[in-house]
Design a protein around this motif. Structure first.
Motif, PDB file in Angstrom:
ATOM      1  N   VAL A 226       0.841  -1.194   0.000  1.00 17.11           N
ATOM      2  CA  VAL A 226       0.000   0.000   0.000  1.00 17.11           C
ATOM      3  C   VAL A 226       0.876   1.244   0.000  1.00 17.11           C
ATOM      4  CG1 VAL A 226      -1.866  -1.185   1.203  1.00 17.11           C
ATOM      5  CG2 VAL A 226      -0.145   0.047   2.518  1.00 17.11           C
ATOM      6  N   ASP A 227       0.289   2.377  -0.398  1.00 15.84           N
ATOM      7  CA  ASP A 227       1.022   3.638  -0.367  1.00 15.84           C
ATOM      8  C   ASP A 227       1.138   4.110   1.082  1.00 15.84           C
ATOM      9  OD1 ASP A 227       1.345   3.710  -3.082  1.00 15.84           O
ATOM     10  OD2 ASP A 227      -0.409   4.962  -3.459  1.00 15.84           O
ATOM     11  N   TRP A 228       2.362   4.111   1.577  1.00 17.50           N
ATOM     12  CA  TRP A 228       2.622   4.455   2.977  1.00 17.50           C
ATOM     13  C   TRP A 228       3.838   5.376   2.983  1.00 17.50           C
ATOM     14  CZ3 TRP A 228       3.671   0.228   7.285  1.00 17.50           C
ATOM     15  CH2 TRP A 228       3.669   0.852   8.536  1.00 17.50           C
ATOM     16  N   PHE A 229       3.590   6.644   3.351  1.00 21.73           N
ATOM     17  CA  PHE A 229       4.632   7.658   3.274  1.00 21.73           C
ATOM     18  C   PHE A 229       4.961   8.180   4.676  1.00 21.73           C
ATOM     19  CE2 PHE A 229       2.289   7.670  -0.701  1.00 21.73           C
ATOM     20  CZ  PHE A 229       3.289   7.687  -1.654  1.00 21.73           C
ATOM     21  N   SER A 230       6.205   8.589   4.843  1.00 18.06           N
ATOM     22  CA  SER A 230       6.634   9.216   6.097  1.00 18.06           C
ATOM     23  C   SER A 230       7.859  10.070   5.797  1.00 18.06           C
ATOM     24  CB  SER A 230       6.966   8.157   7.154  1.00 18.06           C
ATOM     25  OG  SER A 230       7.359   8.764   8.363  1.00 18.06           O
ATOM     26  N   ASP A 231       7.884  11.271   6.366  1.00 14.71           N
ATOM     27  CA  ASP A 231       8.962  12.216   6.092  1.00 14.71           C
ATOM     28  C   ASP A 231      10.311  11.607   6.504  1.00 14.71           C
ATOM     29  OD1 ASP A 231      10.747  14.400   6.020  1.00 14.71           O
ATOM     30  OD2 ASP A 231       9.120  15.807   6.471  1.00 14.71           O
ATOM     31  N   PRO A 232      11.276  11.546   5.583  1.00 13.40           N
ATOM     32  CA  PRO A 232      12.568  10.934   5.921  1.00 13.40           C
ATOM     33  C   PRO A 232      13.367  11.697   6.974  1.00 13.40           C
ATOM     34  CG  PRO A 232      12.628  11.880   3.707  1.00 13.40           C
ATOM     35  CD  PRO A 232      11.196  11.911   4.150  1.00 13.40           C
ATOM     36  N   ILE A 233      12.945  12.896   7.349  1.00  9.65           N
ATOM     37  CA  ILE A 233      13.666  13.576   8.431  1.00  9.65           C
ATOM     38  C   ILE A 233      13.482  12.849   9.767  1.00  9.65           C
ATOM     39  CG2 ILE A 233      13.514  15.834   7.314  1.00  9.65           C
ATOM     40  CD1 ILE A 233      11.434  16.595   9.472  1.00  9.65           C
ATOM     41  N   ARG A 234      12.664  11.789   9.773  1.00 15.00           N
ATOM     42  CA  ARG A 234      12.535  10.994  11.002  1.00 15.00           C
ATOM     43  C   ARG A 234      13.868  10.364  11.406  1.00 15.00           C
ATOM     44  NH1 ARG A 234      10.549   8.058   6.815  1.00 15.00           N
ATOM     45  NH2 ARG A 234      11.395   5.943   6.570  1.00 15.00           N
ATOM     46  N   ILE A 235      14.833  10.293  10.465  1.00 16.09           N
ATOM     47  CA  ILE A 235      16.148   9.754  10.828  1.00 16.09           C
ATOM     48  C   ILE A 235      16.793  10.625  11.905  1.00 16.09           C
ATOM     49  CG2 ILE A 235      17.600  11.000   9.166  1.00 16.09           C
ATOM     50  CD1 ILE A 235      17.806   7.225   9.763  1.00 16.09           C
ATOM     51  N   GLN A 236      16.408  11.908  11.946  1.00 18.68           N
ATOM     52  CA  GLN A 236      16.929  12.781  12.994  1.00 18.68           C
ATOM     53  C   GLN A 236      16.416  12.353  14.361  1.00 18.68           C
ATOM     54  OE1 GLN A 236      16.135  16.898  11.980  1.00 18.68           O
ATOM     55  NE2 GLN A 236      16.585  16.539   9.818  1.00 18.68           N
ATOM     56  N   ARG A 237      15.178  11.861  14.387  1.00 19.23           N
ATOM     57  CA  ARG A 237      14.622  11.367  15.646  1.00 19.23           C
ATOM     58  C   ARG A 237      15.388  10.127  16.115  1.00 19.23           C
ATOM     59  NH1 ARG A 237       9.902  11.889  18.471  1.00 19.23           N
ATOM     60  NH2 ARG A 237      10.254  14.037  17.855  1.00 19.23           N
ATOM     61  N   GLU A 238      15.717   9.254  15.177  1.00 16.95           N
ATOM     62  CA  GLU A 238      16.461   8.054  15.563  1.00 16.95           C
ATOM     63  C   GLU A 238      17.856   8.414  16.074  1.00 16.95           C
ATOM     64  OE1 GLU A 238      17.360   3.493  14.376  1.00 16.95           O
ATOM     65  OE2 GLU A 238      16.421   4.763  12.871  1.00 16.95           O
ATOM     66  N   ALA A 239      18.499   9.362  15.419  1.00 18.59           N
ATOM     67  CA  ALA A 239      19.822   9.789  15.881  1.00 18.59           C
ATOM     68  C   ALA A 239      19.748  10.357  17.292  1.00 18.59           C
ATOM     69  CB  ALA A 239      20.407  10.819  14.920  1.00 18.59           C
ATOM     70  N   MET A 240      18.729  11.165  17.565  1.00 22.18           N
ATOM     71  CA  MET A 240      18.564  11.713  18.903  1.00 22.18           C
ATOM     72  C   MET A 240      18.268  10.598  19.900  1.00 22.18           C
ATOM     73  SD  MET A 240      16.327  15.020  20.060  1.00 22.18           S
ATOM     74  CE  MET A 240      14.808  14.414  19.328  1.00 22.18           C
ATOM     75  N   GLY A 241      17.477   9.619  19.469  1.00 26.84           N
ATOM     76  CA  GLY A 241      17.202   8.488  20.331  1.00 26.84           C
ATOM     77  C   GLY A 241      18.451   7.712  20.683  1.00 26.84           C
ATOM     78  N   LEU A 242      19.332   7.501  19.699  1.00 18.33           N
ATOM     79  CA  LEU A 242      20.584   6.794  19.961  1.00 18.33           C
ATOM     80  C   LEU A 242      21.432   7.541  20.985  1.00 18.33           C
ATOM     81  CD1 LEU A 242      21.503   5.682  16.336  1.00 18.33           C
ATOM     82  CD2 LEU A 242      21.141   4.141  18.275  1.00 18.33           C
ATOM     83  N   ARG A 243      21.494   8.858  20.857  1.00 26.52           N
ATOM     84  CA  ARG A 243      22.291   9.646  21.794  1.00 26.52           C
ATOM     85  C   ARG A 243      21.741   9.522  23.219  1.00 26.52           C
ATOM     86  NH1 ARG A 243      21.681  13.521  17.455  1.00 26.52           N
ATOM     87  NH2 ARG A 243      23.642  13.752  16.288  1.00 26.52           N
ATOM     88  N   VAL A 244      20.432   9.621  23.354  1.00 30.77           N
ATOM     89  CA  VAL A 244      19.823   9.619  24.681  1.00 30.77           C
ATOM     90  C   VAL A 244      19.809   8.217  25.279  1.00 30.77           C
ATOM     91  CG1 VAL A 244      17.653   9.982  25.918  1.00 30.77           C
ATOM     92  CG2 VAL A 244      18.462  11.696  24.294  1.00 30.77           C
ATOM     93  N   LEU A 245      19.504   7.199  24.482  1.00 30.89           N
ATOM     94  CA  LEU A 245      19.456   5.840  25.015  1.00 30.89           C
ATOM     95  C   LEU A 245      20.819   5.376  25.509  1.00 30.89           C
ATOM     96  CD1 LEU A 245      17.044   4.101  22.483  1.00 30.89           C
ATOM     97  CD2 LEU A 245      16.594   4.629  24.893  1.00 30.89           C
ATOM     98  N   GLU A 246      21.871   5.891  24.906  1.00 28.23           N
ATOM     99  CA  GLU A 246      23.209   5.529  25.382  1.00 28.23           C
ATOM    100  C   GLU A 246      23.424   6.019  26.817  1.00 28.23           C
ATOM    101  OE1 GLU A 246      27.796   5.450  23.708  1.00 28.23           O
ATOM    102  OE2 GLU A 246      26.363   6.848  22.824  1.00 28.23           O
ATOM    103  N   GLN A 247      22.703   7.096  27.203  1.00 32.09           N
ATOM    104  CA  GLN A 247      22.791   7.616  28.567  1.00 32.09           C
ATOM    105  C   GLN A 247      21.857   6.872  29.533  1.00 32.09           C
ATOM    106  OE1 GLN A 247      21.914  11.829  28.390  1.00 32.09           O
ATOM    107  NE2 GLN A 247      22.996  12.049  26.458  1.00 32.09           N
ATOM    108  N   LEU A 248      20.727   6.374  29.010  1.00 31.42           N
ATOM    109  CA  LEU A 248      19.702   5.794  29.872  1.00 31.42           C
ATOM    110  C   LEU A 248      19.834   4.292  30.054  1.00 31.42           C
ATOM    111  CD1 LEU A 248      16.495   7.585  28.485  1.00 31.42           C
ATOM    112  CD2 LEU A 248      17.928   8.297  30.401  1.00 31.42           C
TER     113      LEU A 248
END
Length: 285
Positions: free
Chosen positions: A67-89
């Motif tokens: 099916v047509d399923w779209f999502s803004d690729p800038i979500r990779i920025q969210r994953e990068a931020m998640g990686l930074r924070v999860l490394e602390q938590l």
């Protein structure tokens, strides 16, 4: 001017890109391979002689589904931020450290999990249920929820936006299912409303065995692109759903998966802490 877009699954383009960044020397030999299973991202492994490796992820605008399923690729920025924070938590070794982020190319690089490792979902699908893995799965989630709640003033503003969680989880899972199964629409719509209202801690949003690698008998959590500040019960339910669905899929192993589901809940409750569990989650879970 913006950099010319590259496709990291075109290995010659990726190699040229890494050489231009200075990550790979011009006379240096590296091995590049595309990793299977990427629905929302291109995912490529780069390995140097001696065992060092990076995984590069590049977000897709249109997901690889029928099916047509779209999502803004800038979500990779969210994953990068998640990686930074999860490394602390999270405990050391339970996530993959971020190497770099390139916002123009909508990609990031993280350290690869050392070999040998195996995807936990694959292990479970052949009935290989290890108590220690299940307990680590519950304990890790509890620690992420508890430690992030303790840092709410710092972390809530960073992860307040839930648009990727909505477009990649709420809409295709709950809302779409309510349309396909009208008899369940009332329950699902109530669930959507509750999930949107309850915002207590950092929520992974894709807490599934498919996003876990097992290395040296320890689990490593991957894929953080829908991480957000929200409802911890979503993660708990998501993890339980995957364990219970495998009990349904593999009836000969059903008792083992039922015990695993209970052990996951027990480990989570012990890790997250009785106060958090009693005050926020017990009524729901």
């Amino acid at each position: 001017m913006p950099a010319e877009a590259i496709d990291i699954e075109q290995h010659d383009q990726l190699l040229e890109y890494l050489r231009a960044r200075g990550d790979v020397q011009h006379n240096e030999k590296v091995s590049i391979s595309t990793l299977a299973g990427g629905v929302s991202n291109r995912t490529v492994l780069v390995e140097w002689p001696g065992g060092r490796g990076w995984v590069l992820k590049q977000a897709l605008a249109k997901l690889r589904v029928e099916v047509d399923w779209f999502s803004d690729p800038i979500r990779i920025q969210r994953e990068a931020m998640g990686l930074r924070v999860l490394e602390q938590l999270a405990p050391a070794g339970t996530t993959t450290p971020l190497v770099f982020e390139d916002r123009e190319q909508n990609l990031l690089a993280m350290q690869a999990v050392p070999q040998p490792h195996e995807n936990w979902k694959d292990m479970l699908l052949r009935g290989d249920v290890v108590d220690a893995h299940v307990e680590q799965f519950g304990a890790l989630l509890g620690q992420i929820h508890r430690t992030s709640a303790d840092r709410a003033d710092d972390l809530r503003p960073l992860f307040e936006d839930r648009s990727f969680f909505e477009s990649l989880r709420v809409e295709p899972y709950y809302a779409f299912s309510s349309q396909q199964a009208p008899e369940a629409a009332g329950f699902l719509n109530e669930l959507i409303a509750a999930t949107r209202q309850r915002r207590l801690c950092l929520v992974h949003g894709d807490y599934s065995p498919k996003n876990v690698l097992v290395h040296a008998d320890h689990i490593v959590l991957l894929d953080h692109e829908v991480i957000h500040w929200g409802d911890p019960a979503f993660d708990v339910g998501f993890g339980l759903c995957h364990l219970l669905s495998k009990a349904h899929h593999l009836p000969e192993h059903r008792p083992r998966f039922m015990r695993a589901a209970q052990a996951f809940g027990d480990a989570y409750a012990a890790s997250v802490g009785r106060a958090f569990w009693s005050n926020e989650l017990e009524a729901f879970c």
